[in-house]
Scaffold this motif. Structure first.
Motif, PDB file in Angstrom:
ATOM      1  N   ASP A   1       0.870  -1.355  -0.028  1.00  0.00           N
ATOM      2  CA  ASP A   1       0.037  -0.039   0.051  1.00  0.00           C
ATOM      3  C   ASP A   1       0.872   1.315   0.055  1.00  0.00           C
ATOM      4  O   ASP A   1       1.713   1.460   0.958  1.00  0.00           O
ATOM      5  N   VAL A   2       0.891   2.060  -1.019  1.00  0.00           N
ATOM      6  CA  VAL A   2       1.638   3.286  -1.173  1.00  0.00           C
ATOM      7  C   VAL A   2       0.768   4.485  -1.320  1.00  0.00           C
ATOM      8  O   VAL A   2       0.033   4.446  -2.088  1.00  0.00           O
ATOM      9  N   GLY A   3       0.743   5.264  -0.278  1.00  0.00           N
ATOM     10  CA  GLY A   3      -0.308   6.433  -0.289  1.00  0.00           C
ATOM     11  C   GLY A   3      -1.680   6.008  -0.307  1.00  0.00           C
ATOM     12  O   GLY A   3      -2.150   5.299   0.478  1.00  0.00           O
ATOM     13  N   TYR A   4      -2.464   6.596  -1.381  1.00  0.00           N
ATOM     14  CA  TYR A   4      -3.740   6.284  -1.662  1.00  0.00           C
ATOM     15  C   TYR A   4      -4.048   4.966  -2.231  1.00  0.00           C
ATOM     16  O   TYR A   4      -4.918   4.513  -2.620  1.00  0.00           O
ATOM     17  N   TYR A   5      -2.879   4.610  -2.888  1.00  0.00           N
ATOM     18  CA  TYR A   5      -2.702   3.371  -3.860  1.00  0.00           C
ATOM     19  C   TYR A   5      -2.635   2.020  -2.981  1.00  0.00           C
ATOM     20  O   TYR A   5      -1.819   1.948  -2.019  1.00  0.00           O
ATOM     21  N   ARG A   6      -3.355   1.112  -3.366  1.00  0.00           N
ATOM     22  CA  ARG A   6      -3.574  -0.258  -2.572  1.00  0.00           C
ATOM     23  C   ARG A   6      -2.763  -1.283  -3.676  1.00  0.00           C
ATOM     24  O   ARG A   6      -3.033  -1.534  -4.914  1.00  0.00           O
ATOM     25  N   ASP A   7      -1.996  -2.104  -2.991  1.00  0.00           N
ATOM     26  CA  ASP A   7      -1.348  -3.291  -3.484  1.00  0.00           C
ATOM     27  C   ASP A   7      -0.562  -2.928  -4.802  1.00  0.00           C
ATOM     28  O   ASP A   7      -0.552  -3.552  -6.021  1.00  0.00           O
ATOM     29  N   VAL A   8       0.106  -1.932  -4.634  1.00  0.00           N
ATOM     30  CA  VAL A   8       1.210  -1.578  -5.876  1.00  0.00           C
ATOM     31  C   VAL A   8       2.256  -2.712  -5.881  1.00  0.00           C
ATOM     32  O   VAL A   8       2.813  -3.409  -4.970  1.00  0.00           O
ATOM     33  N   LYS A   9       2.355  -3.104  -7.170  1.00  0.00           N
ATOM     34  CA  LYS A   9       3.342  -4.244  -7.337  1.00  0.00           C
ATOM     35  C   LYS A   9       4.716  -3.826  -7.615  1.00  0.00           C
ATOM     36  O   LYS A   9       5.130  -2.946  -8.296  1.00  0.00           O
ATOM     37  N   TYR A  10       5.766  -4.276  -6.651  1.00  0.00           N
ATOM     38  CA  TYR A  10       7.096  -4.257  -7.200  1.00  0.00           C
ATOM     39  C   TYR A  10       7.893  -5.451  -7.540  1.00  0.00           C
ATOM     40  O   TYR A  10       7.348  -6.665  -6.898  1.00  0.00           O
ATOM     41  N   TRP A  11       8.739  -5.607  -8.412  1.00  0.00           N
ATOM     42  CA  TRP A  11       9.395  -6.921  -8.829  1.00  0.00           C
ATOM     43  C   TRP A  11      10.814  -7.029  -8.427  1.00  0.00           C
ATOM     44  O   TRP A  11      11.309  -5.710  -8.643  1.00  0.00           O
ATOM     45  N   GLY A  12      11.461  -7.876  -8.163  1.00  0.00           N
ATOM     46  CA  GLY A  12      12.836  -8.110  -8.252  1.00  0.00           C
ATOM     47  C   GLY A  12      13.386  -8.265  -9.551  1.00  0.00           C
ATOM     48  O   GLY A  12      12.715  -8.398 -10.702  1.00  0.00           O
ATOM     49  N   ARG A  13      14.583  -8.354  -9.600  1.00  0.00           N
ATOM     50  CA  ARG A  13      15.391  -8.411 -10.840  1.00  0.00           C
ATOM     51  C   ARG A  13      15.510  -9.766 -11.487  1.00  0.00           C
ATOM     52  O   ARG A  13      15.841 -10.135 -12.771  1.00  0.00           O
ATOM     53  N   GLY A  14      15.226 -10.767 -10.551  1.00  0.00           N
ATOM     54  CA  GLY A  14      15.038 -12.243 -11.066  1.00  0.00           C
ATOM     55  C   GLY A  14      16.315 -13.048 -10.785  1.00  0.00           C
ATOM     56  O   GLY A  14      17.448 -12.482 -10.636  1.00  0.00           O
ATOM     57  N   ALA A  15      16.210 -14.076 -10.704  1.00  0.00           N
ATOM     58  CA  ALA A  15      17.267 -15.389 -10.417  1.00  0.00           C
ATOM     59  C   ALA A  15      16.835 -16.505 -11.151  1.00  0.00           C
ATOM     60  O   ALA A  15      16.084 -17.032 -11.271  1.00  0.00           O
ATOM     61  N   GLN A  16      18.206 -16.859 -11.942  1.00  0.00           N
ATOM     62  CA  GLN A  16      18.036 -17.815 -13.042  1.00  0.00           C
ATOM     63  C   GLN A  16      17.898 -19.194 -12.257  1.00  0.00           C
ATOM     64  O   GLN A  16      19.143 -19.157 -11.235  1.00  0.00           O
ATOM     65  N   VAL A  17      17.167 -20.289 -12.564  1.00  0.00           N
ATOM     66  CA  VAL A  17      17.342 -21.490 -12.261  1.00  0.00           C
ATOM     67  C   VAL A  17      17.381 -22.390 -13.383  1.00  0.00           C
ATOM     68  O   VAL A  17      16.215 -22.345 -14.126  1.00  0.00           O
ATOM     69  N   THR A  18      18.206 -23.186 -13.500  1.00  0.00           N
ATOM     70  CA  THR A  18      18.433 -24.257 -14.386  1.00  0.00           C
ATOM     71  C   THR A  18      18.672 -25.599 -13.967  1.00  0.00           C
ATOM     72  O   THR A  18      19.347 -25.663 -13.189  1.00  0.00           O
ATOM     73  N   VAL A  19      17.624 -26.283 -14.326  1.00  0.00           N
ATOM     74  CA  VAL A  19      17.799 -27.731 -14.329  1.00  0.00           C
ATOM     75  C   VAL A  19      18.060 -28.569 -15.157  1.00  0.00           C
ATOM     76  O   VAL A  19      17.338 -28.893 -16.467  1.00  0.00           O
TER      77      VAL A  19
END
Length: 122
Positions: free
Chosen positions: A102-120
């Protein structure tokens, strides 16, 4: 503002296990749900697992029974882990941490990380 940093990705053989971690810093008091998504090149990003502020969890059918999501608090940081077991080559992807805050008046603002590679490997 919430900052997310993933760690723990890497290369593992099929049948093996790996743990991903996401460290959330900044306005962590405003964070509600957190989740893991993953993306294969050329495909849409897809939901993997979710954990609410209250600790309720949900998983994609493809990972149920194999992946476990958890979250806990350390000073100034919320940690979210994804314990992955019985990995298959189909789990190969870049895994992204997501938080909704929750940011100010806004609810459920999405934040993303940069990612992590998983290789199987097979």
């Amino acid at each position: 503002q919430v900052d997310l940093v993933e760690s723990g990705g890497g290369l593992v053989q099929a049948g093996g296990s790996l743990q991903l971690s996401c460290a959330a810093s900044g306005a962590i008091g405003s964070i509600n749900d957190m989740a893991w998504h993953r993306q294969i090149p050329g495909h849409e990003r897809e939901f993997v697992a979710k954990i609410t502020k209250e600790g309720s969890v949900d998983y994609a059918d493809s990972v149920k029974g194999r992946f476990t999501i958890s979250r806990y608090r350390v000073p100034n940081t919320i940690m979210m882990d994804l314990q992955m077991t019985k990995l298959t080559p189909e789990d190969t992807a870049v895994y992204y941490c997501l938080s909704e805050a929750d940011v100010g008046y806004y609810r459920d603002v999405k934040y993303w990380g940069r990612g992590a590679q998983v290789t199987v490997s097979s």
